[in-house]
Design a protein around this motif. Structure first.
Motif, PDB file in Angstrom:
ATOM      1  N   ILE A  99       0.872  -1.176   0.000  1.00 56.29           N
ATOM      2  CA  ILE A  99       0.000   0.000   0.000  1.00 56.29           C
ATOM      3  C   ILE A  99       0.907   1.224   0.000  1.00 56.29           C
ATOM      4  O   ILE A  99       1.471   1.596   1.029  1.00 56.29           O
ATOM      5  CB  ILE A  99      -0.934   0.021   1.232  1.00 56.29           C
ATOM      6  N   ALA A 100       1.072   1.807  -1.163  1.00 51.65           N
ATOM      7  CA  ALA A 100       2.037   2.894  -1.289  1.00 51.65           C
ATOM      8  C   ALA A 100       1.769   3.703  -2.545  1.00 51.65           C
ATOM      9  O   ALA A 100       1.260   3.172  -3.535  1.00 51.65           O
ATOM     10  CB  ALA A 100       3.465   2.344  -1.336  1.00 51.65           C
ATOM     11  N   PRO A 101       2.122   4.988  -2.512  1.00 52.72           N
ATOM     12  CA  PRO A 101       2.113   5.771  -3.746  1.00 52.72           C
ATOM     13  C   PRO A 101       3.326   5.388  -4.582  1.00 52.72           C
ATOM     14  O   PRO A 101       4.019   4.408  -4.270  1.00 52.72           O
ATOM     15  CB  PRO A 101       2.209   7.215  -3.226  1.00 52.72           C
ATOM     16  N   ASN A 102       3.601   6.131  -5.636  1.00 52.68           N
ATOM     17  CA  ASN A 102       4.761   5.830  -6.479  1.00 52.68           C
ATOM     18  C   ASN A 102       6.046   6.181  -5.734  1.00 52.68           C
ATOM     19  O   ASN A 102       6.455   7.338  -5.658  1.00 52.68           O
ATOM     20  CB  ASN A 102       4.676   6.602  -7.795  1.00 52.68           C
ATOM     21  N   THR A 103       6.665   5.158  -5.177  1.00 58.09           N
ATOM     22  CA  THR A 103       7.876   5.286  -4.371  1.00 58.09           C
ATOM     23  C   THR A 103       8.781   4.096  -4.673  1.00 58.09           C
ATOM     24  O   THR A 103       8.344   3.110  -5.283  1.00 58.09           O
ATOM     25  CB  THR A 103       7.534   5.271  -2.866  1.00 58.09           C
ATOM     26  N   PRO A 104      10.029   4.132  -4.224  1.00 50.89           N
ATOM     27  CA  PRO A 104      10.877   2.945  -4.379  1.00 50.89           C
ATOM     28  C   PRO A 104      10.280   1.695  -3.737  1.00 50.89           C
ATOM     29  O   PRO A 104      10.516   0.580  -4.226  1.00 50.89           O
ATOM     30  CB  PRO A 104      12.183   3.369  -3.697  1.00 50.89           C
ATOM     31  N   LEU A 105       9.509   1.852  -2.654  1.00 52.50           N
ATOM     32  CA  LEU A 105       8.916   0.695  -1.987  1.00 52.50           C
ATOM     33  C   LEU A 105       8.090  -0.146  -2.952  1.00 52.50           C
ATOM     34  O   LEU A 105       8.283  -1.368  -3.066  1.00 52.50           O
ATOM     35  CB  LEU A 105       8.037   1.151  -0.818  1.00 52.50           C
ATOM     36  N   ILE A 106       7.164   0.471  -3.672  1.00 54.90           N
ATOM     37  CA  ILE A 106       6.286  -0.306  -4.546  1.00 54.90           C
ATOM     38  C   ILE A 106       7.035  -0.771  -5.797  1.00 54.90           C
ATOM     39  O   ILE A 106       6.751  -1.843  -6.343  1.00 54.90           O
ATOM     40  CB  ILE A 106       5.007   0.493  -4.905  1.00 54.90           C
ATOM     41  N   ALA A 107       8.042  -0.002  -6.219  1.00 55.41           N
ATOM     42  CA  ALA A 107       8.889  -0.461  -7.328  1.00 55.41           C
ATOM     43  C   ALA A 107       9.683  -1.701  -6.901  1.00 55.41           C
ATOM     44  O   ALA A 107       9.784  -2.680  -7.653  1.00 55.41           O
ATOM     45  CB  ALA A 107       9.830   0.653  -7.770  1.00 55.41           C
ATOM     46  N   ASP A 108      10.245  -1.668  -5.688  1.00 52.66           N
ATOM     47  CA  ASP A 108      10.967  -2.836  -5.152  1.00 52.66           C
ATOM     48  C   ASP A 108      10.067  -4.069  -5.110  1.00 52.66           C
ATOM     49  O   ASP A 108      10.487  -5.182  -5.451  1.00 52.66           O
ATOM     50  CB  ASP A 108      11.439  -2.567  -3.713  1.00 52.66           C
ATOM     51  N   ALA A 109       8.814  -3.851  -4.657  1.00 52.50           N
ATOM     52  CA  ALA A 109       7.900  -4.969  -4.443  1.00 52.50           C
ATOM     53  C   ALA A 109       7.597  -5.719  -5.731  1.00 52.50           C
ATOM     54  O   ALA A 109       7.358  -6.935  -5.712  1.00 52.50           O
ATOM     55  CB  ALA A 109       6.605  -4.461  -3.804  1.00 52.50           C
ATOM     56  N   HIS A 110       7.593  -5.014  -6.855  1.00 50.46           N
ATOM     57  CA  HIS A 110       7.321  -5.669  -8.132  1.00 50.46           C
ATOM     58  C   HIS A 110       8.416  -6.666  -8.517  1.00 50.46           C
ATOM     59  O   HIS A 110       8.221  -7.486  -9.423  1.00 50.46           O
ATOM     60  CB  HIS A 110       7.143  -4.626  -9.237  1.00 50.46           C
ATOM     61  N   TYR A 111       9.546  -6.598  -7.843  1.00 50.67           N
ATOM     62  CA  TYR A 111      10.641  -7.542  -8.098  1.00 50.67           C
ATOM     63  C   TYR A 111      10.886  -8.460  -6.896  1.00 50.67           C
ATOM     64  O   TYR A 111      10.971  -9.678  -7.044  1.00 50.67           O
ATOM     65  CB  TYR A 111      11.918  -6.779  -8.463  1.00 50.67           C
TER      66      TYR A 111
END
Length: 571
Positions: A99-111
């Motif tokens: 649960i996040a806006p466009n941040t490194p967190l959600i980008a990381d999670a996709h990998y």
């Protein structure tokens, strides 16, 4: 690195730095033939870290704690996330919510989630706590990665919750989680993570908007994600020199697979926490941005921002538009700013876009109005997608019969193939209904032209039946939007004593024309009707027009006709 990104002063945590000469490949699964490599978008990041280890991969500049990661460092961080999830007890196929806006967190999670052989569940940050609670319960997420700003959405849960303060610095709970993952890896690296042998296993569980009831969970696969990402990179012409600006939320259908598409193309990505037009124009002007995605409503905000200006022709920008067809006015205004619109179409169930409007050479000699009518079509299927068809609807037969390619006969868009979802999660009845006839039934009504291009006329629920005639709300909106004073317009059905239903238009005005019609909205209504009369058949002309300060929208910029229908129901 472009000037506005070069100013980021940041050193990643020690755990983010890879070992010397890391082996950038998974432990090979057993019993896999030599001539078969299971498709998995994780390999895009490993390849990028091998080929361009020091290239800027991800920048997050417009925050109190800006960060920037190269491909090699980002690959290490996602490896750390995978190990951290395994240490936390994640098993094969378990769901991990983010649960996040466009941040490194959600980008990381996709990998990282996929590297741990889990299933990612991206959740819309605009939802209410009870809606998030339903998704968490339905998905069975055992671990939740949440941005600090959205902790209130989690509520009470048995799942383990990891909070990111979006700092990238030591002391951040998320960074500590990654550091623990690095320690747990015992420097086994990617070789300590087993590759998923089944490319058709679930990768992401996205939830639909739920406008007609409870949201449905859409399971997409590793194979589909891989092929959809390649399709988007190719269709958008993204490459090593590209810089992609994140305006579209990554939680929306996994950002149309662009979290993977950009890495496949070795492109640099810039993340924005919010749709801030000042930041957007700063990056368009100073950061070398070449691509972004967004609905027409977002594009309208971009071109009408006070900072908007014409971009240099030496650095063209491509705007990938979906959610609704761009109007002639929007196309013209984007082109005036040096922004090339590319119209695509898709759904959550198709990994986002699966068709594109392919511009034809013959359009170059057409007027803008003529060209925009061609550009408003949804076009043809992606290179990696199955054929897009328009078929006669039948409730009592599984046979799907193609409509004539005459540009007139209405039918339903269907497709099948590589980039169609696997299923609706834990909902075999809904899956069976969606796949009736051996194709995915979109519910979108369209025609197919002699050149094979598809043009949506409406959602089945949005068709206005007036005096026995079918009026397309989208077609009406296209014509009303050609009025020079209309900024945005949405049309819904309103009950009529004589005709059953008639169109009602909700309109917002261009800021520069608002004062002209202030206190004279009834006169604007007459003016708009006069504008529509020669352009639309009588049954499609709006019976009522209401000027409103704004239109209700989803977090991704789509107009919520459900809310407008509630307004109409009270009239």
């Amino acid at each position: 690195m472009a000037s506005s990104l070069a100013s980021i002063q940041f050193t990643p945590t020690p755990a983010s730095f890879p070992s010397l000469a890391p082996r950038l490949r998974f432990k090979a699964p057993s019993n896999i033939p030599v001539n078969h490599d299971p498709l998995n978008p994780i390999t895009f990041l490993l390849r990028a870290a091998l080929v361009y280890p020091n290239k800027l991969a991800l920048a997050h500049p417009d925050t109190p704690n800006p960060v920037a990661y190269t491909f090699s460092i980002w690959a290490q961080r996602t490896q750390n996330l995978a190990y951290a999830l395994l240490k936390a007890g994640l098993n094969h196929g378990d769901r991990v919510a983010v649960i996040a806006p466009n941040t490194p967190l959600i980008a990381d999670a996709h990998y990282g989630v996929l590297a741990a052989r889990g299933i990612l569940v991206p959740i819309n940050t605009r939802l209410k706590p009870h809606e998030v609670a339903y998704i968490l319960e339905h998905s069975g997420a055992s671990i939740i990665l949440v941005d600090y700003e959205y902790k209130h959405l989690v509520g009470s849960t048995k799942a383990r919750v990891i909070v990111s303060n979006d700092t990238g610095r030591a002391g951040d709970p998320y960074e500590e989680f990654l550091t623990q993952g690095r320690a747990y890896s015992n420097e086994r690296g990617w070789q300590g993570l087993e590759a998923e042998p089944d490319e058709n296993t679930g990768a992401v569980l996205c939830y639909t908007s739920g406008t007609t009831g409870r949201p449905k969970g859409v399971i997409t696969t590793l194979r589909g994600s891989y092929l959809a990402a390649i399709g988007n990179a190719f269709e958008g012409q993204i490459n090593k020199t590209s810089t992609y600006l994140w305006i579209l939320p990554m939680f929306h259908a996994s950002g149309w697979t662009y979290p993977w598409a950009n890495v496949f193309a070795f492109a640099t990505q810039i993340t924005l926490r919010t749709v801030n037009f000042t930041h957007i124009w700063n990056h368009l002007i100073h950061s070398g941005v070449t691509h972004y995605c967004g609905a027409p409503t977002v594009q309208i905000g971009i071109i009408n921002d006070p900072l908007a200006r014409k971009l240099p022709p030496s650095r063209p920008v491509t705007a990938i538009i979906a959610g609704a067809a761009p109007t002639a006015h929007l196309i013209a205004e984007l082109e005036k700013k040096g922004i090339k619109p590319v119209h695509v179409y898709g759904l959550t169930e198709t990994y986002g876009p699966f068709t594109r409007n392919y511009e034809q050479d013959a359009w170059a000699n057409l007027s803008l109005d003529e060209r925009s009518r061609f550009m408003a079509r949804q076009g043809h299927a992606f290179a990696t997608a199955g054929e897009v068809r328009v078929v006669f609807q039948s409730e009592n037969s599984d046979v799907l019969e193609d409509v004539p390619a005459d540009g007139k006969t209405l039918g339903e868009i269907v497709t099948r193939g590589n980039i169609v979802m696997k299923e609706y999660f834990n909902d075999p009845a809904a899956t069976s209904k969606a796949f009736k006839g051996g194709s995915f039934r979109t519910g979108d009504l369209a025609v197919i032209h002699p050149d094979g291009s598809v043009a949506i006329m409406d959602r089945s629920k949005d068709i206005i039946i007036s005096g026995g005639e079918n009026a397309s709300s989208l077609a009406i909106e296209q014509e009303l939007a050609s009025h020079p004073h209309v900024l945005e317009v949405s049309v819904v059905a309103r009950n009529h004593i004589k005709w059953g239903e008639r169109p009602m238009a909700f309109v917002t005005l261009h800021p520069q024309h608002t004062s002209k019609w202030k206190g004279r909205h009834h006169e604007f209504e007459k003016d708009l009707k006069a504008h529509a009369k020669p352009r639309l058949p009588g049954f499609a002309c709006p019976e009522w027009v209401e000027v409103v300060p704004e239109l209700p929208k989803t977090s991704t910029g789509k107009i919520l006709k459900t809310e407008l229908r509630k307004v109409v129901a009270k009239l």
